[in-house]
Design a protein around this motif. Structure first.
Motif, PDB file in Angstrom:
ATOM      1  N   MET A   1       0.908  -1.323  -0.039  1.00 49.33           N
ATOM      2  CA  MET A   1      -0.149   0.109   0.017  1.00 49.33           C
ATOM      3  C   MET A   1       0.806   1.290   0.062  1.00 49.33           C
ATOM      4  SD  MET A   1      -2.926  -1.031  -0.314  1.00 49.33           S
ATOM      5  CE  MET A   1      -4.034   0.262  -0.420  1.00 49.33           C
TER       6      MET A   1
ATOM      7  N   HIS B   1       0.584   4.082  -2.856  1.00 50.47           N
ATOM      8  CA  HIS B   1       0.310   5.333  -2.508  1.00 50.47           C
ATOM      9  C   HIS B   1       1.361   6.479  -2.884  1.00 50.47           C
ATOM     10  CE1 HIS B   1      -3.188   4.659   0.703  1.00 50.47           C
ATOM     11  NE2 HIS B   1      -3.377   3.995  -0.509  1.00 50.47           N
TER      12      HIS B   1
ATOM     13  N   SER C   1      -9.436   0.207   5.854  1.00 56.24           N
ATOM     14  CA  SER C   1      -9.530  -1.146   5.236  1.00 56.24           C
ATOM     15  C   SER C   1      -8.328  -1.995   5.725  1.00 56.24           C
ATOM     16  CB  SER C   1      -9.551  -0.769   3.736  1.00 56.24           C
ATOM     17  OG  SER C   1     -10.584   0.046   3.106  1.00 56.24           O
TER      18      SER C   1
ATOM     19  N   MET D   1     -14.921  -0.582   3.289  1.00 56.12           N
ATOM     20  CA  MET D   1     -14.536   0.893   3.548  1.00 56.12           C
ATOM     21  C   MET D   1     -15.085   1.452   4.710  1.00 56.12           C
ATOM     22  SD  MET D   1     -12.479   1.105   0.959  1.00 56.12           S
ATOM     23  CE  MET D   1     -12.407   3.007   0.191  1.00 56.12           C
TER      24      MET D   1
ATOM     25  N   GLU E   1      -7.928   4.004   3.045  1.00 58.94           N
ATOM     26  CA  GLU E   1      -7.478   2.540   2.789  1.00 58.94           C
ATOM     27  C   GLU E   1      -6.898   2.186   4.192  1.00 58.94           C
ATOM     28  OE1 GLU E   1      -7.227   1.488  -1.762  1.00 58.94           O
ATOM     29  OE2 GLU E   1      -5.469   2.859  -1.030  1.00 58.94           O
TER      30      GLU E   1
ATOM     31  N   ALA F   1      -4.475   4.947  -5.357  1.00 57.85           N
ATOM     32  CA  ALA F   1      -5.577   4.543  -4.310  1.00 57.85           C
ATOM     33  C   ALA F   1      -5.960   3.024  -4.837  1.00 57.85           C
ATOM     34  CB  ALA F   1      -6.533   5.218  -3.752  1.00 57.85           C
ATOM     35  N   HIS F   2      -5.607   1.968  -4.265  1.00 59.36           N
ATOM     36  CA  HIS F   2      -6.231   0.768  -4.529  1.00 59.36           C
ATOM     37  C   HIS F   2      -7.741   0.561  -4.349  1.00 59.36           C
ATOM     38  CE1 HIS F   2      -6.975  -3.742  -4.418  1.00 59.36           C
ATOM     39  NE2 HIS F   2      -5.848  -3.772  -4.988  1.00 59.36           N
ATOM     40  N   MET F   3      -8.209   1.101  -3.669  1.00 62.24           N
ATOM     41  CA  MET F   3      -9.848   1.096  -3.477  1.00 62.24           C
ATOM     42  C   MET F   3     -10.657  -0.128  -3.152  1.00 62.24           C
ATOM     43  SD  MET F   3     -10.439   4.369  -2.964  1.00 62.24           S
ATOM     44  CE  MET F   3     -12.264   4.279  -3.142  1.00 62.24           C
ATOM     45  N   ASN F   4      -9.946  -1.398  -3.041  1.00 60.40           N
ATOM     46  CA  ASN F   4     -10.583  -2.626  -3.005  1.00 60.40           C
ATOM     47  C   ASN F   4      -9.616  -3.276  -2.081  1.00 60.40           C
ATOM     48  OD1 ASN F   4     -12.551  -4.246  -3.569  1.00 60.40           O
ATOM     49  ND2 ASN F   4     -11.902  -4.683  -5.453  1.00 60.40           N
ATOM     50  N   LEU F   5      -9.171  -2.976  -0.961  1.00 53.52           N
ATOM     51  CA  LEU F   5      -8.420  -3.723  -0.220  1.00 53.52           C
ATOM     52  C   LEU F   5      -9.269  -4.732   0.857  1.00 53.52           C
ATOM     53  CD1 LEU F   5      -5.541  -4.495   0.849  1.00 53.52           C
ATOM     54  CD2 LEU F   5      -5.826  -2.680   2.442  1.00 53.52           C
TER      55      LEU F   5
ATOM     56  N   CYS G   1     -16.985   6.691   3.471  1.00 55.82           N
ATOM     57  CA  CYS G   1     -16.997   6.282   1.998  1.00 55.82           C
ATOM     58  C   CYS G   1     -18.406   6.123   1.512  1.00 55.82           C
ATOM     59  CB  CYS G   1     -16.112   5.094   1.680  1.00 55.82           C
ATOM     60  SG  CYS G   1     -14.435   5.194   2.192  1.00 55.82           S
TER      61      CYS G   1
END
Length: 426
Positions: free
Chosen positions: A294, A298, A352, A334, A349, A303-307, A338
């Protein structure tokens, strides 16, 4: 007589043993056939669903074609009206031209050009200031080196190759040398994972039905995979799955990745056989690897947005972790902000990660427990339950390791940055 009776008894026992053996084999074959039939039925179900989605897609295309035809007719009518009114417009234009009796002097032209130059400089300065402000937003403190680093990497990110469009699936093998083994190693509601070879390399190919993806995901697919491809072109991080290529036709999306174990962390957590063998030391090692990944992501302002546990996989069973999943569908992993219109994805994140750590160690997901109780995602439409879902309750006492328990609590409650987490010995 005694010998004969003994022989008869022996034969009877042999017969009984053989009968039991035959009966056992019969039951085993029945169970195997039942499992095979169940698997075939499941595949048939998925096939039928895919066919249905394809038909829906065709209907959508027909409707869009009709709408386009209506627009064309509308524009044609407008053109006809313009032709009818053209003589009037021409006469007005002649009047305007005749009114301009005095030609422009060189001085006037120079004045106009100077105004344009000043306006351009002003707009360029404003754009530059806006860009600098956006860069500063990526970092909490105004670090000039950090901002310059991001500026240098924005251009290659924007220029990263998008999804390759193909006419149909046959093109994959004939043109791109991608051969897919049609025995799925993992099936999902809208996707399937297959072993494949890509340009003589052993890979896996995830095929998703585009029509089954939410609209917001479909519209952002190009950008998501641009980010993924951009990261893949940087010095490779060991915890990010290597992306070879992404193809798409009208119906399906083909994601070609490096080989990995088909089981993900979610399946391991909730598998009685494998979860019982999980070691706390392994989990801590995985958490450190995810945190490092991460930080790497970053660092490029991505942003990964799906951890989530489903997107943490392994190169081989019991090896180091890898991250996948650049197409978020649900936000149940999230934090509460969010669910609102705007939020800081980098800060979100961190939460997350804490949520993922809690789920891995405790083998419980508070939000999914709520969804399971209601048996649907309709809970989000019930005002009285929204707060419960947004702000789930965590039972930290289930985590026996004190250091890890306090770390997870801090991450969830205070959002300590990834850099600080990296420095903590846990």
């Amino acid at each position: 007589m005694g010998v004969l009776a003994t022989e008869i008894e022996r034969l009877r026992k042999n017969l009984q043993a053989e009968e039991k053996n035959l009966e056992k084999n019969f039951h085993d074959e029945c169970n195997q056939l039942e499992a095979t039939m169940q698997s075939e039925l499941e595949k048939e179900k998925i096939y039928i669903e895919n066919c249905t989605e394809i038909e829906i897609g065709k209907l959508k295309e027909e409707i869009e074609a009709k709408i386009e035809e209506l627009y064309k007719n509308r524009y044609k009518n407008l053109e006809n009206e313009m032709l009818v009114n053209e003589p009037k417009l021409m006469s007005n234009e002649k009047e305007l031209v005749s009114a301009q009796t005095k030609p422009l002097s060189m001085e006037m032209i120079e004045i106009e050009l100077q105004k344009d130059r000043e306006q351009f400089r002003k707009e360029a300065k404003e754009r530059r200031e806006r860009f600098d402000e956006q860069m500063k937003m990526f970092f909490k403190f105004e670090d000039p080196k950090r901002i310059e680093f991001l500026k240098k990497n924005i251009v290659p990110l924007v220029n990263a190759a998008e999804i390759k469009r193909i006419t149909d699936e046959s093109t994959l093998e004939t043109r791109y040398d991608l051969k897919i083994n049609r025995n799925a190693i993992r099936l999902g509601p809208s996707w399937a994972l297959y072993k494949a070879t890509y340009q003589d390399q052993s890979v896996v190919c995830r095929i998703s039905v585009v029509a089954k993806l939410p609209t917001e995901i479909r519209t952002n697919l190009n950008h998501a995979f641009q980010c993924y491809r951009f990261l893949a072109e940087r010095p490779q991080h060991e915890s990010i799955v290597r992306l070879y290529e992404v193809f798409a036709d009208e119906k399906k999306l083909y994601i070609v990745m490096e080989e990995h174990d088909p089981d993900n962390l979610h399946q391991i957590i909730y598998s009685k056989r494998r979860s019982s063998a999980l070691k706390l030391s392994d989990m801590k090692r995985w958490f450190r690897q995810i945190n490092d990944a991460m930080l790497f992501i970053h660092n490029y302002a991505i942003a990964h947005m799906n951890l989530r546990s489903e997107n943490v996989i392994f190169a081989t069973p019991d090896s180091n972790v890898r991250l996948i999943g650049w197409d978020p569908i649900y936000n149940d992993h999230m934090p509460s902000e969010c669910f609102e219109d705007s939020f800081d994805p980098f800060r979100a994140e961190i939460w997350s990660l804490g949520f993922l750590m809690y789920e891995t160690v405790s083998k419980q997901n508070p939000r999914r427990q709520i969804l399971k109780e209601t048996k649907s995602r309709s809970i989000l439409s019930k005002a009285k339950d929204i707060h419960t879902f947004k702000s789930p309750q965590f039972d930290f006492d289930q985590i026996t390791d004190e250091t890890l328990r306090e770390l997870i609590r801090k991450i969830l409650e205070t959002r300590i940055p990834f850099k600080e987490i990296q420095l903590i010995d846990f």
